[in-house]
Design an enzyme around this catalytic site. Structure first.
Site, PDB file in Angstrom:
ATOM      1  N   ILE A 155    -108.285  17.842   3.150  1.00 21.91           N
ATOM      2  CA  ILE A 155    -108.582  16.617   3.602  1.00 21.91           C
ATOM      3  C   ILE A 155    -109.990  15.705   3.582  1.00 21.91           C
ATOM      4  O   ILE A 155    -110.301  15.512   3.635  1.00 21.91           O
ATOM      5  CB  ILE A 155    -107.314  16.247   5.123  1.00 21.91           C
ATOM      6  CG1 ILE A 155    -106.464  16.894   5.140  1.00 21.91           C
ATOM      7  CG2 ILE A 155    -107.239  14.327   5.234  1.00 21.91           C
ATOM      8  CD1 ILE A 155    -104.943  16.708   4.217  1.00 21.91           C
ATOM      9  N   HIS A 156    -109.034  14.307   2.743  1.00 21.72           N
ATOM     10  CA  HIS A 156    -110.704  13.383   2.501  1.00 21.72           C
ATOM     11  C   HIS A 156    -110.291  12.027   2.213  1.00 21.72           C
ATOM     12  O   HIS A 156    -109.677  11.341   2.623  1.00 21.72           O
ATOM     13  CB  HIS A 156    -111.257  13.841   0.772  1.00 21.72           C
ATOM     14  CG  HIS A 156    -110.060  13.854   0.203  1.00 21.72           C
ATOM     15  ND1 HIS A 156    -109.360  11.823  -0.422  1.00 21.72           N
ATOM     16  CD2 HIS A 156    -109.080  14.249  -0.674  1.00 21.72           C
ATOM     17  CE1 HIS A 156    -108.705  12.052  -1.610  1.00 21.72           C
ATOM     18  NE2 HIS A 156    -108.040  12.995  -1.786  1.00 21.72           N
ATOM     19  N   SER A 157    -111.277  11.236   2.595  1.00 20.69           N
ATOM     20  CA  SER A 157    -111.790   9.830   2.113  1.00 20.69           C
ATOM     21  C   SER A 157    -111.587   9.903   1.276  1.00 20.69           C
ATOM     22  O   SER A 157    -112.490   9.754   0.242  1.00 20.69           O
ATOM     23  CB  SER A 157    -112.886   9.788   3.055  1.00 20.69           C
ATOM     24  OG  SER A 157    -113.883   9.813   2.522  1.00 20.69           O
TER      25      SER A 157
ATOM     26  N   GLY B  89    -104.119  10.764  -3.423  1.00 18.07           N
ATOM     27  CA  GLY B  89    -105.451  12.232  -3.376  1.00 18.07           C
ATOM     28  C   GLY B  89    -104.860  13.207  -3.266  1.00 18.07           C
ATOM     29  O   GLY B  89    -105.666  14.189  -2.414  1.00 18.07           O
TER      30      GLY B  89
END
Length: 121
Positions: A42-44, A82
């Site tokens: 999980i990423h920004s 994303g």
């Protein structure tokens, strides 16, 4: 060199590292559906500046990987969600529409705060 995309991993799903054993890195932006989050890094979410092309370079921290194939909806999925499956198999034909294939060995160390960058020479 043009920066196309950059993001930082914020959370690693419970089963995300298991996909690495199958030569895959699965990403999703923060706020992923709960049933998917366990399987994703999980990423920004960064902003994709242009569609990804074969020959562009994916960097994970200091490791570099050349893009060898891109599924037809991969850039759209990356931009909107994303969400991408990176396959470390050097394939020249995309296996699935949301997959980006990379040349190089699977990175052994991807942690919270690791940075993923896509650049074009």
């Amino acid at each position: 060199m043009t920066l196309l995309y950059q993001t930082t991993f914020k959370k690693i799903g419970r089963f995300a590292r298991e996909a690495l054993e199958d030569n895959m890195l699965i990403t999703f932006k923060e706020g992923a559906p709960v049933d998917l989050e366990d399987y994703c890094f999980i990423h920004s979410h960064g902003e994709l500046q242009d569609d990804v092309n074969v020959g562009d370079i994916v960097k994970i921290d200091q490791a570099e990987f050349i893009i060898t194939a891109i599924g037809e909806v991969a850039s759209f999925n990356l931009k909107q969600l994303g969400h991408i499956t990176f396959r470390f198999d050097s394939a020249t034909q995309a296996e699935y529409p949301g997959t980006i294939h990379l040349q190089g060995e699977v990175p052994q160390q991807i942690d919270v705060n690791s940075v993923l960058t896509i650049i074009r020479n």
